[in-house]
Scaffold this active site. Sequence first.
Site, PDB file in Angstrom:
ATOM      1  N   THR A  34       0.831  -1.204   0.000  1.00 40.98           N
ATOM      2  CA  THR A  34       0.000   0.000   0.000  1.00 40.98           C
ATOM      3  C   THR A  34       0.863   1.251   0.000  1.00 40.98           C
ATOM      4  O   THR A  34       1.992   1.247   0.518  1.00 40.98           O
ATOM      5  CB  THR A  34      -0.913   0.019   1.249  1.00 40.98           C
ATOM      6  OG1 THR A  34      -1.582   1.290   1.328  1.00 40.98           O
ATOM      7  CG2 THR A  34      -0.120  -0.180   2.521  1.00 40.98           C
ATOM      8  N   ASP A  35       0.317   2.344  -0.548  1.00 42.56           N
ATOM      9  CA  ASP A  35       1.033   3.621  -0.490  1.00 42.56           C
ATOM     10  C   ASP A  35       1.102   4.170   0.929  1.00 42.56           C
ATOM     11  O   ASP A  35       1.917   5.052   1.224  1.00 42.56           O
ATOM     12  CB  ASP A  35       0.381   4.650  -1.416  1.00 42.56           C
ATOM     13  CG  ASP A  35      -1.081   4.938  -1.089  1.00 42.56           C
ATOM     14  OD1 ASP A  35      -1.661   4.267  -0.210  1.00 42.56           O
ATOM     15  OD2 ASP A  35      -1.655   5.840  -1.742  1.00 42.56           O
ATOM     16  N   GLU A  36       0.296   3.636   1.837  1.00 44.66           N
ATOM     17  CA  GLU A  36       0.257   4.165   3.203  1.00 44.66           C
ATOM     18  C   GLU A  36       1.548   3.919   3.974  1.00 44.66           C
ATOM     19  O   GLU A  36       1.778   4.546   5.009  1.00 44.66           O
ATOM     20  CB  GLU A  36      -0.943   3.593   3.957  1.00 44.66           C
ATOM     21  CG  GLU A  36      -2.273   4.025   3.356  1.00 44.66           C
ATOM     22  CD  GLU A  36      -3.467   3.649   4.221  1.00 44.66           C
ATOM     23  OE1 GLU A  36      -3.346   3.747   5.457  1.00 44.66           O
ATOM     24  OE2 GLU A  36      -4.499   3.269   3.655  1.00 44.66           O
ATOM     25  N   TYR A  80      -2.081  -0.349  10.821  1.00 45.09           N
ATOM     26  CA  TYR A  80      -2.201  -1.024   9.523  1.00 45.09           C
ATOM     27  C   TYR A  80      -0.976  -0.765   8.650  1.00 45.09           C
ATOM     28  O   TYR A  80      -0.316  -1.699   8.183  1.00 45.09           O
ATOM     29  CB  TYR A  80      -3.469  -0.573   8.799  1.00 45.09           C
ATOM     30  CG  TYR A  80      -3.425  -0.852   7.314  1.00 45.09           C
ATOM     31  CD1 TYR A  80      -3.295  -2.159   6.842  1.00 45.09           C
ATOM     32  CD2 TYR A  80      -3.477   0.182   6.378  1.00 45.09           C
ATOM     33  CE1 TYR A  80      -3.235  -2.429   5.470  1.00 45.09           C
ATOM     34  CE2 TYR A  80      -3.414  -0.075   5.017  1.00 45.09           C
ATOM     35  CZ  TYR A  80      -3.289  -1.375   4.567  1.00 45.09           C
ATOM     36  OH  TYR A  80      -3.217  -1.639   3.233  1.00 45.09           O
ATOM     37  N   LYS A 113       2.084  -3.299   7.275  1.00 43.73           N
ATOM     38  CA  LYS A 113       2.411  -3.498   5.861  1.00 43.73           C
ATOM     39  C   LYS A 113       3.867  -3.103   5.576  1.00 43.73           C
ATOM     40  O   LYS A 113       4.548  -3.748   4.777  1.00 43.73           O
ATOM     41  CB  LYS A 113       1.460  -2.694   4.975  1.00 43.73           C
ATOM     42  CG  LYS A 113       0.040  -3.230   4.955  1.00 43.73           C
ATOM     43  CD  LYS A 113      -0.051  -4.656   4.395  1.00 43.73           C
ATOM     44  CE  LYS A 113       0.220  -4.704   2.915  1.00 43.73           C
ATOM     45  NZ  LYS A 113       0.005  -6.073   2.364  1.00 43.73           N
TER      46      LYS A 113
END
Length: 332
Positions: free
Chosen positions: A125-127, A151, A155
């Site tokens: 994810t870009d997060e 989260y 990741k």
Amino acid sequence: AGFIGSALIRYLINNTDETVINFDALTYAGDLQTLENISDNERYQFIQGDIRDKDTVRAAIQSTKPKAILHLAAESHVDRSIDDSADFITTNINGTHVLLSAAQAYFETLDAEEQEAFRFVHISTDEVYGSLAVNDPPFDNDTPYAPNSPYSASKAASDHLVRAWNKTYKLPTLITHCSNNYGPYQYPEKLIPVVIYSCLSEKNIPVYGTGENIRDWIHVDDHVSALVAVLNDGKIGETYNVGGDCEVTNIALVEKICGILDEIKPRSSGSYKDLISFVEDRKGHDLRYAICNKNIETSLSWSPNILFEDGLKETIEWYLDNPDWRDKHAAE
């Protein structure tokens, strides 16, 4: 059997000659109904299992002998990670470790030609990059990791494990980071289906803070096409950032959805925008995500094809045309 994984499986079955083994624990966000249109295909097989279960994972890999593993199994909802982070740690970190270890053990049994062809693609994810200011340049391959939620931290940890298995054990891995996905079959905890469900049930539409947080949106089918490009032609050890070139504030997106519904399924009186309700902001809420696609565009000749206006309207129409799916998940 989740949102992105099921879209990928449908694409592979419908557009390639590949055999696909779907390994999924069927947690709350996994639903085999997303795959009912291809479930009888002789090139599709489902195995129910948890990626945290070492023996089950190893048995599945050894019995099916895949030439590639695409790892999409993850807990992915930020709010849930804030309320209870335990499953995010065990699934996203420990589960990735189990999967990597099993893949490595299998990889070492392959002959030289099979090893040359094998790939392990980790979908992230870009997060993991944290938050951007309004005027910052988009995330790219040089952006340092700075996760801000349980989260995204889980990741980020899984990304580091994947990189380590490539560097230490020479497992042929690739990593992708994608922006916010939307499209049919998305579980109704995510923003776009939340807004659609709220409108259709005449409930308040919750918008965090002032709604000025910015997200980059990509249709799930565009994301899937990027994953296939990475699988087929990506460079081992490389990271590919996948974005939709579509930055929108949350409040603008909510109003856009309301406007489309006002046109195609109007309320008995007033606009769906009247249902918008601003609520207390999420803890640690990242202001902005945006992705630079330069790496994947130049090296793999990939770019998003679905215009946001078209994809959003088609997504809304899909939810309207599938009341059984909508009602089933609205009740959960």
